[in-house]
Design a protein around this motif. Structure first.
Motif, PDB file in Angstrom:
ATOM      1  N   ASP A 237       0.836  -1.204   0.000  1.00 28.67           N
ATOM      2  CA  ASP A 237       0.000   0.000   0.000  1.00 28.67           C
ATOM      3  C   ASP A 237       0.871   1.253   0.000  1.00 28.67           C
ATOM      4  O   ASP A 237       0.585   2.228  -0.709  1.00 28.67           O
ATOM      5  CB  ASP A 237      -0.911   0.021   1.235  1.00 28.67           C
ATOM      6  CG  ASP A 237      -2.164  -0.827   1.077  1.00 28.67           C
ATOM      7  OD1 ASP A 237      -2.580  -1.056  -0.074  1.00 28.67           O
ATOM      8  OD2 ASP A 237      -2.731  -1.248   2.101  1.00 28.67           O
ATOM      9  N   LYS A 240       2.378   1.866  -3.399  1.00 28.47           N
ATOM     10  CA  LYS A 240       1.379   2.420  -4.312  1.00 28.47           C
ATOM     11  C   LYS A 240       1.122   3.897  -4.019  1.00 28.47           C
ATOM     12  O   LYS A 240       0.841   4.681  -4.936  1.00 28.47           O
ATOM     13  CB  LYS A 240       0.083   1.609  -4.223  1.00 28.47           C
ATOM     14  CG  LYS A 240       0.225   0.211  -4.805  1.00 28.47           C
ATOM     15  CD  LYS A 240      -1.061  -0.599  -4.657  1.00 28.47           C
ATOM     16  CE  LYS A 240      -0.903  -1.983  -5.288  1.00 28.47           C
ATOM     17  NZ  LYS A 240      -2.120  -2.809  -5.120  1.00 28.47           N
ATOM     18  N   THR A 262      -3.028   4.123   7.814  1.00 23.90           N
ATOM     19  CA  THR A 262      -4.368   3.549   7.681  1.00 23.90           C
ATOM     20  C   THR A 262      -5.415   4.362   8.415  1.00 23.90           C
ATOM     21  O   THR A 262      -6.605   4.235   8.145  1.00 23.90           O
ATOM     22  CB  THR A 262      -4.408   2.113   8.238  1.00 23.90           C
ATOM     23  OG1 THR A 262      -4.183   2.152   9.654  1.00 23.90           O
ATOM     24  CG2 THR A 262      -3.350   1.241   7.562  1.00 23.90           C
ATOM     25  N   LYS A 306      -6.156  10.832   0.601  1.00 24.01           N
ATOM     26  CA  LYS A 306      -7.310  10.328  -0.136  1.00 24.01           C
ATOM     27  C   LYS A 306      -7.873  11.407  -1.048  1.00 24.01           C
ATOM     28  O   LYS A 306      -8.182  11.166  -2.232  1.00 24.01           O
ATOM     29  CB  LYS A 306      -8.387   9.846   0.846  1.00 24.01           C
ATOM     30  CG  LYS A 306      -9.702   9.431   0.195  1.00 24.01           C
ATOM     31  CD  LYS A 306      -9.524   8.241  -0.744  1.00 24.01           C
ATOM     32  CE  LYS A 306     -10.863   7.778  -1.271  1.00 24.01           C
ATOM     33  NZ  LYS A 306     -10.714   6.691  -2.285  1.00 24.01           N
ATOM     34  N   TRP A 311      -5.483   8.218  -2.883  1.00 24.17           N
ATOM     35  CA  TRP A 311      -4.821   7.043  -2.303  1.00 24.17           C
ATOM     36  C   TRP A 311      -5.404   6.752  -0.932  1.00 24.17           C
ATOM     37  O   TRP A 311      -5.657   7.659  -0.130  1.00 24.17           O
ATOM     38  CB  TRP A 311      -3.324   7.293  -2.147  1.00 24.17           C
ATOM     39  CG  TRP A 311      -2.631   6.169  -1.420  1.00 24.17           C
ATOM     40  CD1 TRP A 311      -2.086   5.046  -1.972  1.00 24.17           C
ATOM     41  CD2 TRP A 311      -2.460   6.035   0.000  1.00 24.17           C
ATOM     42  NE1 TRP A 311      -1.589   4.221  -0.983  1.00 24.17           N
ATOM     43  CE2 TRP A 311      -1.808   4.809   0.233  1.00 24.17           C
ATOM     44  CE3 TRP A 311      -2.813   6.831   1.092  1.00 24.17           C
ATOM     45  CZ2 TRP A 311      -1.482   4.369   1.512  1.00 24.17           C
ATOM     46  CZ3 TRP A 311      -2.492   6.392   2.377  1.00 24.17           C
ATOM     47  CH2 TRP A 311      -1.836   5.172   2.577  1.00 24.17           C
ATOM     48  N   SER A 312      -5.576   5.478  -0.658  1.00 26.46           N
ATOM     49  CA  SER A 312      -5.894   5.037   0.702  1.00 26.46           C
ATOM     50  C   SER A 312      -5.394   3.609   0.858  1.00 26.46           C
ATOM     51  O   SER A 312      -5.288   2.849  -0.114  1.00 26.46           O
ATOM     52  CB  SER A 312      -7.399   5.113   0.991  1.00 26.46           C
ATOM     53  OG  SER A 312      -8.126   4.328   0.058  1.00 26.46           O
ATOM     54  N   ALA A 313      -5.053   3.258   2.073  1.00 24.23           N
ATOM     55  CA  ALA A 313      -4.575   1.907   2.352  1.00 24.23           C
ATOM     56  C   ALA A 313      -5.707   0.899   2.172  1.00 24.23           C
ATOM     57  O   ALA A 313      -6.838   1.156   2.581  1.00 24.23           O
ATOM     58  CB  ALA A 313      -4.017   1.841   3.767  1.00 24.23           C
ATOM     59  N   GLU A 314      -5.396  -0.225   1.561  1.00 24.42           N
ATOM     60  CA  GLU A 314      -6.408  -1.238   1.273  1.00 24.42           C
ATOM     61  C   GLU A 314      -6.242  -2.507   2.104  1.00 24.42           C
ATOM     62  O   GLU A 314      -7.204  -3.234   2.312  1.00 24.42           O
ATOM     63  CB  GLU A 314      -6.368  -1.598  -0.213  1.00 24.42           C
ATOM     64  CG  GLU A 314      -6.693  -0.428  -1.138  1.00 24.42           C
ATOM     65  CD  GLU A 314      -6.577  -0.786  -2.602  1.00 24.42           C
ATOM     66  OE1 GLU A 314      -6.106  -1.903  -2.902  1.00 24.42           O
ATOM     67  OE2 GLU A 314      -6.954   0.042  -3.454  1.00 24.42           O
ATOM     68  N   LYS A 315      -5.037  -2.780   2.563  1.00 25.23           N
ATOM     69  CA  LYS A 315      -4.765  -4.055   3.231  1.00 25.23           C
ATOM     70  C   LYS A 315      -4.845  -3.900   4.750  1.00 25.23           C
ATOM     71  O   LYS A 315      -4.351  -2.923   5.323  1.00 25.23           O
ATOM     72  CB  LYS A 315      -3.384  -4.580   2.833  1.00 25.23           C
ATOM     73  CG  LYS A 315      -3.254  -4.877   1.334  1.00 25.23           C
ATOM     74  CD  LYS A 315      -1.850  -5.321   0.981  1.00 25.23           C
ATOM     75  CE  LYS A 315      -1.676  -5.537  -0.521  1.00 25.23           C
ATOM     76  NZ  LYS A 315      -2.474  -6.670  -1.015  1.00 25.23           N
ATOM     77  N   GLU A 319      -3.640  -9.295   6.510  1.00 22.22           N
ATOM     78  CA  GLU A 319      -2.793  -9.409   5.324  1.00 22.22           C
ATOM     79  C   GLU A 319      -1.353  -9.001   5.623  1.00 22.22           C
ATOM     80  O   GLU A 319      -0.406  -9.593   5.094  1.00 22.22           O
ATOM     81  CB  GLU A 319      -3.360  -8.540   4.199  1.00 22.22           C
ATOM     82  CG  GLU A 319      -4.679  -9.055   3.651  1.00 22.22           C
ATOM     83  CD  GLU A 319      -5.426  -7.991   2.877  1.00 22.22           C
ATOM     84  OE1 GLU A 319      -5.540  -8.137   1.653  1.00 22.22           O
ATOM     85  OE2 GLU A 319      -5.900  -7.019   3.497  1.00 22.22           O
TER      86      GLU A 319
END
Length: 344
Positions: A237, A240, A262, A306, A311-315, A319
């Motif tokens: 993340d 990215k 996050t 964001k 962008w934002s953390a996805e995991k 994970e």
């Protein structure tokens, strides 16, 4: 389009190289290998099928670094290179100021000389020091509590001054929180030298049998279980996030700071329990004296990233723990010597 990645053989740098190559960028890596391994770049090539160009050069080596600019048409820079151990920075502050600040100044001189005025800088949440309130926004007071954090703040100020002197520059200052995890392939991950400074690689080394137990520094903080709370972010993340910031610098001018986190904090013991749950491996631990300078709670407000970077953390932490364990279990000794090594 060619992107120069300083410190590209390191933990965050190598994951960012994967994302850059998979997005179609040409990648040129500069790394002095003081706290990284060229085998990480072998693995980057294995994952992507694309080979980054590699120079073993220290940023303090002006002539060596200039040869990189002279030999390549560089469009932008992602700047990771720097010493990063908080404890060491307290012991040898001059070494940190010389390496991190002077190295960046040399880099920026050459960027200016070769008309490369787009940079994404790897800053840190340590620039905030002990926050007065959480979550931490980009407008929070900057008050680092150690030389490492102060080098990051100084570099941020240098980059802001460069922009004020020349409005053609485009600069993103990425203040990230606690990167953990590894690439989902298990081929690249965090491979610290010596005793890990950070929680998750320490947990992973206990899990794989390299260490007998985890030391938990302090259990009397004003948190639900008494242990310190931090904002952990998956390294993919985070990588990215660098591409999103790069896209902004390539298309706009200006200078701005962004938190990459996050927005959620987890305690040390919550992380231990989640790792045990995900992997099935018990993690013995001992409560020891809190470290001087450690703070109780630190987590980000990532709203600005964001809104402005998309962008934002996805995991999530499951994970993060899963991918950490996959990397460590497949590579118990990190990047061991292999027959193939394209970059030495």
């Amino acid at each position: 389009m060619a992107i120069l990645v300083t410190g590209g053989a390191g933990y965050i740098g190598s994951h960012t190289c994967v994302e850059l190559l998979e997005a179609g960028y040409e990648v040129i890596v500069v790394d002095n290998l003081s706290n990284s391994n060229p085998r990480a770049l072998d693995r980057v090539y294995e994952i992507t099928g694309k080979k980054p160009t590699f120079y073993e050069v220290d940023l303090l080596n002006h002539a060596g670094l200039e040869s990189v600019f002279r030999e390549n048409e560089i469009d932008a820079v992602i700047h990771f290179a720097g010493l990063k151990a908080v404890g060491d920075s307290v012991s040898v502050p001059l070494h940190y100021y010389q390496n991190n600040v002077t190295g960046t100044i040399i880099l920026c001189h050459l960027m200016q000389k070769y008309d490369v005025k787009k940079i994404v800088f790897s800053s840190s949440a340590t620039v905030y020091g002990a926050p007065e309130t959480v979550p931490i926004t980009e407008d929070s007071l900057l008050s680092p509590t150690n030389p490492y954090g102060r080098t990051k703040q100084m570099i941020e100020e240098i980059l802001k001054d460069i922009y004020l002197s020349d409005k053609k520059w485009s600069i993103a200052l990425l203040r990230y929180f606690n990167p953990i995890g590894a690439h989902q392939s298990g081929r690249i991950g965090e491979d610290p030298n010596g005793i890990p400074n950070n929680l998750m690689p320490y947990i992973a080394q206990v899990a794989v049998g390299k260490r007998s137990h985890l030391n938990v520094f302090g259990a009397e903080y004003a948190t639900p279980d008494g242990t310190g709370v931090r904002d952990y972010i998956h390294v993919v993340d985070l990588a990215k996030g660098h591409l999103k910031a790069l896209d902004k610098t390539l298309n706009e001018v200006g200078v701005d700071a962004y938190n990459l986190g996050t927005g959620r904090g987890y305690s040390v013991l919550e992380m231990v329990k989640e790792f045990e749950k995900v992997t099935g491996v018990p993690i013995p631990y001992k409560i020891v004296e809190a470290r001087q300078g450690d703070i109780a709670i630190c987590y980000a407000d990532p709203t600005k990233a964001k809104a402005e970077l998309d962008w934002s953390a996805e995991k999530g932490i499951s994970e993060m723990c899963r991918d950490t364990w996959k990397w460590q279990s497949l590579n118990p000794d990190g990047y061991v010597i292999e027959e193939k090594n394209l970059f030495l």
